[in-house]
Scaffold this active site. Sequence first.
Site, PDB file in Angstrom:
ATOM      1  N   LYS A  11       1.909 -13.533  -0.429  1.00 39.40           N
ATOM      2  CA  LYS A  11       3.121 -13.446   0.383  1.00 39.40           C
ATOM      3  C   LYS A  11       4.084 -14.617   0.108  1.00 39.40           C
ATOM      4  CE  LYS A  11       0.962 -10.779   4.139  1.00 39.40           C
ATOM      5  NZ  LYS A  11       0.736 -10.709   5.615  1.00 39.40           N
ATOM      6  N   TYR A  51       5.151  -1.559   5.648  1.00 39.05           N
ATOM      7  CA  TYR A  51       4.589  -1.928   6.947  1.00 39.05           C
ATOM      8  C   TYR A  51       4.957  -0.914   8.041  1.00 39.05           C
ATOM      9  CZ  TYR A  51       2.734  -6.484   5.487  1.00 39.05           C
ATOM     10  OH  TYR A  51       1.995  -7.486   4.911  1.00 39.05           O
ATOM     11  N   ASN A 114       0.868 -15.655   6.611  1.00 39.65           N
ATOM     12  CA  ASN A 114      -0.572 -15.850   6.419  1.00 39.65           C
ATOM     13  C   ASN A 114      -1.023 -15.599   4.973  1.00 39.65           C
ATOM     14  OD1 ASN A 114      -0.315 -13.108   6.439  1.00 39.65           O
ATOM     15  ND2 ASN A 114      -1.641 -12.737   8.205  1.00 39.65           N
ATOM     16  N   HIS A 117      -1.875 -10.318   1.812  1.00 38.04           N
ATOM     17  CA  HIS A 117      -2.134  -8.971   2.339  1.00 38.04           C
ATOM     18  C   HIS A 117      -3.309  -8.380   1.574  1.00 38.04           C
ATOM     19  CE1 HIS A 117      -1.662  -4.759   3.469  1.00 38.04           C
ATOM     20  NE2 HIS A 117      -1.919  -4.498   2.192  1.00 38.04           N
ATOM     21  N   GLU A 128      -1.371   2.297  -1.225  1.00 42.20           N
ATOM     22  CA  GLU A 128      -0.601   1.063  -1.457  1.00 42.20           C
ATOM     23  C   GLU A 128      -0.481   0.757  -2.953  1.00 42.20           C
ATOM     24  OE1 GLU A 128      -1.838  -0.926   2.855  1.00 42.20           O
ATOM     25  OE2 GLU A 128      -2.555  -1.870   1.013  1.00 42.20           O
TER      26      GLU A 128
HETATM   27  P1  ADP Z   1      -3.733  -7.893   8.313  1.00 44.28           P
HETATM   28  O1  ADP Z   1      -2.693  -8.422   7.343  1.00 44.28           O
HETATM   29  O2  ADP Z   1      -4.813  -8.908   8.579  1.00 44.28           O
HETATM   30  O3  ADP Z   1      -4.282  -6.541   7.926  1.00 44.28           O
HETATM   31  P2  ADP Z   1      -2.148  -6.505  10.345  1.00 44.28           P
HETATM   32  O4  ADP Z   1      -2.221  -5.294   9.478  1.00 44.28           O
HETATM   33  O5  ADP Z   1      -2.549  -6.358  11.779  1.00 44.28           O
HETATM   34  O6  ADP Z   1      -2.990  -7.729   9.748  1.00 44.28           O
HETATM   35  O7  ADP Z   1      -0.653  -7.066  10.353  1.00 44.28           O
HETATM   36  C1  ADP Z   1       0.119  -7.044   9.175  1.00 44.28           C
HETATM   37  C2  ADP Z   1       0.844  -8.372   9.064  1.00 44.28           C
HETATM   38  O8  ADP Z   1       1.769  -8.501  10.152  1.00 44.28           O
HETATM   39  C3  ADP Z   1      -0.039  -9.622   9.192  1.00 44.28           C
HETATM   40  O9  ADP Z   1      -0.707  -9.970   8.004  1.00 44.28           O
HETATM   41  C4  ADP Z   1       0.980 -10.657   9.594  1.00 44.28           C
HETATM   42  O10 ADP Z   1       1.764 -11.102   8.485  1.00 44.28           O
HETATM   43  C5  ADP Z   1       1.863  -9.861  10.544  1.00 44.28           C
HETATM   44  N1  ADP Z   1       1.386  -9.956  11.944  1.00 44.28           N
HETATM   45  C6  ADP Z   1       0.313  -9.345  12.496  1.00 44.28           C
HETATM   46  N2  ADP Z   1       0.175  -9.651  13.792  1.00 44.28           N
HETATM   47  C7  ADP Z   1       1.208 -10.480  14.094  1.00 44.28           C
HETATM   48  C8  ADP Z   1       1.654 -11.157  15.283  1.00 44.28           C
HETATM   49  N3  ADP Z   1       0.981 -11.022  16.434  1.00 44.28           N
HETATM   50  N4  ADP Z   1       2.756 -11.933  15.200  1.00 44.28           N
HETATM   51  C9  ADP Z   1       3.444 -12.064  14.041  1.00 44.28           C
HETATM   52  N5  ADP Z   1       3.091 -11.444  12.882  1.00 44.28           N
HETATM   53  C10 ADP Z   1       1.993 -10.676  12.892  1.00 44.28           C
HETATM   54 MG    MG Z   2      -3.287  -4.725   7.812  1.00 44.15          MG
END
Ligand code: ADP
Ligand code: MG
Length: 140
Positions: A11, A51, A114, A117, A128
């Site tokens: 990212k 997303y 974070n 992905h 994807e």
């Molecule tokens: P992951 O990437 O661990 O699969 P999710 O699919 O739930 O997590 O969410 C997609 C992305 O959205 C996350 O990696 C993060 O960048 C963002 N995200 C998820 N939850 C939050 C939150 N509570 N606040 C801000 N950004 C979030």
């Molecule tokens: Mg996810």
Amino acid sequence: MAIERTFSIIKPDATRRNLTGKINAVFEEAGLRVVAQKRIQMTTAQAESFYGVHSARGFFRDLVNFMTSGPVVVQVLEGENAVARNRELMGATDPSKADAGTIRALFAENIEANSVHGSDSPENAAIEIAYFFAGLEIVG
Ligand code: ADP
Ligand code: MG
């Protein structure tokens, strides 16, 4: 265990801090192979579609803005149990809850920025991968 493919994104927070190599070293040391890779600037339309499952969430607009804020590296990882293995190596979405030694514990800035992905199921991995790569761009 079957050889599997998963979709991965490094990212913008990680490309900005020049962490592409360090993150891919974690994958390679764990036995996952990078079988397709490109550095792109995601468009708003691409990020919204990618997303789309999160479009009703409060963080959606911020997430799209973040994912389009700088270059990303989209890639396909191949190896045994690659979908689940990648998720283990990534760690929890919120880096403060991620296990020590995971990519997010090591590198993530916060729950949004974070660093990586990873597909959450083999079915989503196939969707994807096909969204970003043509078949001939994947060389195992
Ligand atoms: P992951 O990437 O661990 O699969 P999710 O699919 O739930 O997590 O969410 C997609 C992305 O959205 C996350 O990696 C993060 O960048 C963002 N995200 C998820 N939850 C939050 C939150 N509570 N606040 C801000 N950004 C979030
Ligand atoms: Mg996810």
